[in-house]
Design a protein around this motif. Structure first.
Motif: not given
Length: 234
Positions: A175-178, A169-170, A89-92, A106-108
């Motif tokens: 995305i971050f490490d990419w 969020s998720i 129940g977090k980050f969404y 996320l899907f992007w």
């Protein structure tokens, strides 16, 4: 709030896709255990790993406290992130509209940003034959996607928000490490300042720092086999 008593089993390699999940688990502050998968040694092709990840790709998890208290295995990083966010129940987001926006980004990432940067990296650095058309194609598409990301972050900044879909969020986890090695993808330093500010801000989060420091150490093969056997008999 859901609690986790037994550690989540994470089948992991220190790649952007693997680090998505360590970031999520550290941000959620739930116990987890690393099962290192040495893709250079072919660990991803073992029957034990195939039982958890039928696509022979990392990351994958086994949650011993899954739906109705039963173990569940999950492969594909986007599916894992959604599962963890929904379970705890977090980050969404807190509304349907917020979840739709998070899903978009996320899907992007899983459908475009990661695959295009991966192809760019492959043809620029690892392909045995240097194909100028492929190198240029994926470099240009990668650059375009960084511009798309920067534009979204600027939109959020104008709305008083710090992260890709508003609150952290998720989508940011994915995305971050990419995005960290943006200079390798035809982006110049200072070209996308809003993006660079987000990258620094997110990268300084304590949980992210911990996630990036996770060590990759081989564990005895018998331990993985024992766990896979347990899971197959559930």
């Amino acid at each position: 709030m859901t609690t986790q008593n037994q550690p989540i089993e994470l089948y992991y390699t220190p790649t952007p896709n693997g680090r998505k999940i360590t970031i999520a688990l550290e941000e959620l502050d739930v116990p987890y255990k690393i099962h290192p998968i040495d893709i250079g040694a072919g660990d991803q092709f073992t029957p034990e790993f195939l039982a958890v990840s039928p696509n022979n790709k990392i990351p994958a998890i086994v949650d011993p406290e899954g739906p109705d208290g039963n173990p569940i295995s999950i492969f594909e990083s986007g599916a894992i992130l959604k599962y963890l966010a929904e379970k705890f129940g977090k980050f969404y987001g807190t509304s349907w509209a917020e979840r739709v926006k998070i899903d978009e980004w996320l899907f992007w990432q899983v459908g475009g940003f990661g695959p295009m940067l991966g192809q760019s990296n492959h043809f620029s650095r690892y392909a045995k034959e240097k194909i100028p058309y492929a190198i240029e194609r994926y470099k240009n598409e990668g650059h375009r996607l960084f511009r798309v990301l920067d534009t979204q972050l600027q939109k959020m900044q104008d709305a008083g928000k710090d992260y890709v879909a508003g609150d952290v969020s998720i989508a940011d986890f994915a995305i971050f490490d990419w995005a960290q090695n943006y200079l390798n993808y035809g982006v110049e330093a200072g070209e996308f300042p809003t993006f660079e500010a987000w990258l620094k801000r997110f990268g300084e989060r304590p949980a992210v720092v911990r996630a990036l420091a996770v060590k990759f150490e081989k564990t005895p093969v018998d331990a993985d086999k024992a766990h896979a056997t347990m899971f197959n008999q559930r």
